[in-house]
Design a protein around this motif. Structure first.
Motif, PDB file in Angstrom:
ATOM      1  N   GLU A  47     -46.617 -26.182  45.403  1.00  0.00           N
ATOM      2  CA  GLU A  47     -47.922 -26.663  45.131  1.00  0.00           C
ATOM      3  C   GLU A  47     -48.574 -26.972  46.518  1.00  0.00           C
ATOM      4  O   GLU A  47     -49.782 -26.621  46.593  1.00  0.00           O
ATOM      5  N   ALA A  48     -47.779 -27.692  47.389  1.00  0.00           N
ATOM      6  CA  ALA A  48     -48.616 -27.963  48.865  1.00  0.00           C
ATOM      7  C   ALA A  48     -48.760 -26.614  49.395  1.00  0.00           C
ATOM      8  O   ALA A  48     -49.712 -26.435  50.121  1.00  0.00           O
ATOM      9  N   LEU A  49     -47.956 -25.596  49.379  1.00  0.00           N
ATOM     10  CA  LEU A  49     -48.554 -24.369  50.058  1.00  0.00           C
ATOM     11  C   LEU A  49     -49.633 -23.528  49.520  1.00  0.00           C
ATOM     12  O   LEU A  49     -50.604 -23.146  50.164  1.00  0.00           O
ATOM     13  N   GLY A  67     -62.422 -21.689  45.414  1.00  0.00           N
ATOM     14  CA  GLY A  67     -62.601 -21.954  43.844  1.00  0.00           C
ATOM     15  C   GLY A  67     -61.893 -20.929  43.133  1.00  0.00           C
ATOM     16  O   GLY A  67     -61.015 -21.081  42.203  1.00  0.00           O
ATOM     17  N   LEU A  68     -62.302 -19.591  43.387  1.00  0.00           N
ATOM     18  CA  LEU A  68     -61.789 -18.264  42.809  1.00  0.00           C
ATOM     19  C   LEU A  68     -60.291 -18.370  43.108  1.00  0.00           C
ATOM     20  O   LEU A  68     -59.618 -18.171  42.203  1.00  0.00           O
ATOM     21  N   LEU A  69     -59.955 -18.532  44.539  1.00  0.00           N
ATOM     22  CA  LEU A  69     -58.642 -18.548  44.804  1.00  0.00           C
ATOM     23  C   LEU A  69     -57.634 -19.578  44.190  1.00  0.00           C
ATOM     24  O   LEU A  69     -56.581 -19.188  43.963  1.00  0.00           O
ATOM     25  N   ALA A  74     -53.215 -21.157  40.535  1.00  0.00           N
ATOM     26  CA  ALA A  74     -52.877 -21.798  39.559  1.00  0.00           C
ATOM     27  C   ALA A  74     -52.323 -20.713  38.426  1.00  0.00           C
ATOM     28  O   ALA A  74     -51.337 -21.190  38.001  1.00  0.00           O
ATOM     29  N   GLY A  75     -52.942 -19.354  38.337  1.00  0.00           N
ATOM     30  CA  GLY A  75     -52.525 -18.533  37.487  1.00  0.00           C
ATOM     31  C   GLY A  75     -51.101 -18.109  37.723  1.00  0.00           C
ATOM     32  O   GLY A  75     -50.193 -17.988  37.218  1.00  0.00           O
ATOM     33  N   ARG A 102     -53.830 -27.970  37.683  1.00  0.00           N
ATOM     34  CA  ARG A 102     -53.698 -27.528  39.074  1.00  0.00           C
ATOM     35  C   ARG A 102     -55.126 -26.767  39.485  1.00  0.00           C
ATOM     36  O   ARG A 102     -55.274 -26.863  40.569  1.00  0.00           O
ATOM     37  N   ALA A 103     -55.419 -25.905  38.778  1.00  0.00           N
ATOM     38  CA  ALA A 103     -56.848 -25.294  39.213  1.00  0.00           C
ATOM     39  C   ALA A 103     -57.849 -25.949  39.192  1.00  0.00           C
ATOM     40  O   ALA A 103     -58.481 -26.236  40.432  1.00  0.00           O
TER      41      ALA A 103
END
Length: 182
Positions: A47-49, A67-69, A74-75, A102-103
Motif C-alpha cells: 500500500e505504501a508503494l 485521482g484516476l491513478l 486500488a483496482g 483504498r481508492a
C-alpha cells in the motif's frame, strides 16, 4: 520564467517531462508495484508503494491524474487480493470495500499533495513578484532608502542613499548603521 528560479527544487515540476509523461511514469510504476504485489507472499503489503506512486503523479501532473491513478491502484490491489484470498463466502464484499476505501484514501492523498504543492508554487511566485516590485520601486526612488537586518546592519539600500552619505554601495552593505561616519 525567471520567477521559477527562486523556487525550491521540490516545488518545481521536472522541465523535461510533461504532465502526460509523468502520468505514464506513474502508470508504469503502479504496474510494476502491481506485479510485485501479485507475485510476492500475501503477507507483504504494498500500500505504501502504491501511495508513493500516486503522490509522485500528484506532484508532477496534478490532482485529477492522481485521482484516476488512485482508482487504478486500488483496482490492482483488489485483483491481487482476489487472486491470493481463499474462496470464502462474503469475500467479494470485503475486497470491494477494501478497494473503495483504498481508492478514497489514495485520491485524498494525491489531491492534498497536488494542492499543497500548487499553493506553495503560487506563494513562491507571488513572493518573488513582490520582491521584484519592491526592488524596482527602491531603485527608482529619489529619496534614500536602506533596510537593516535584525542586528542593525545595512542589508539593502538604493543609490540615492549612497549619494546622500557619499559612500559606495559595497562599502555600506553589511555595515552597522551606527558606525557609518557622515
Amino acid at each position: 520564467m525567471r520567477l521559477m528560479k527562486g523556487l525550491p527544487d521540490v516545488l518545481k515540476r521536472p522541465k523535461h517531462f510533461s504532465p502526460r509523461v509523468m502520468v505514464l511514469f506513474g502508470c508504469c510504476g503502479a504496474g510494476a508495484v502491481g506485479l510485485l504485489d501479485r507475485f510476492m507472499p500475501a503477507a507483504a503489503s504494498f500500500e505504501a508503494l502504491y501511495l508513493a506512486v500516486v503522490m509522485f503523479v500528484a506532484w508532477g501532473a496534478g490532482s485529477h491524474a492522481a485521482g484516476l491513478l488512485s482508482l487504478a491502484c486500488a483496482g490492482t490491489m483488489a485483483v491481487n487480493e482476489w487472486h491470493f484470498a481463499p474462496q470464502t463466502p462474503g469475500l467479494p464484499a470485503v475486497i470491494a470495500w477494501n478497494a473503495v476505501s483504498r481508492a478514497a484514501i489514495f485520491w485524498v492523498a494525491g489531491w492534498l499533495i497536488a494542492n499543497l504543492i500548487g499553493r506553495a508554487r503560487e506563494l513562491q511566485i507571488a513572493s518573488a513578484q513582490r520582491a521584484a516590485e519592491h526592488k524596482a520601486i527602491l531603485a527608482t526612488a529619489m529619496d534614500g532608502f536602506a533596510s537593516l537586518d535584525r542586528h542593525g546592519r545595512v542589508a539593502d539600500l538604493n543609490e540615492a542613499f549612497c549619494r546622500m552619505l557619499g559612500y559606495e554601495r559595497r562599502e555600506l552593505v553589511g555595515t552597522d548603521l551606527s558606525r557609518i561616519e557622515l
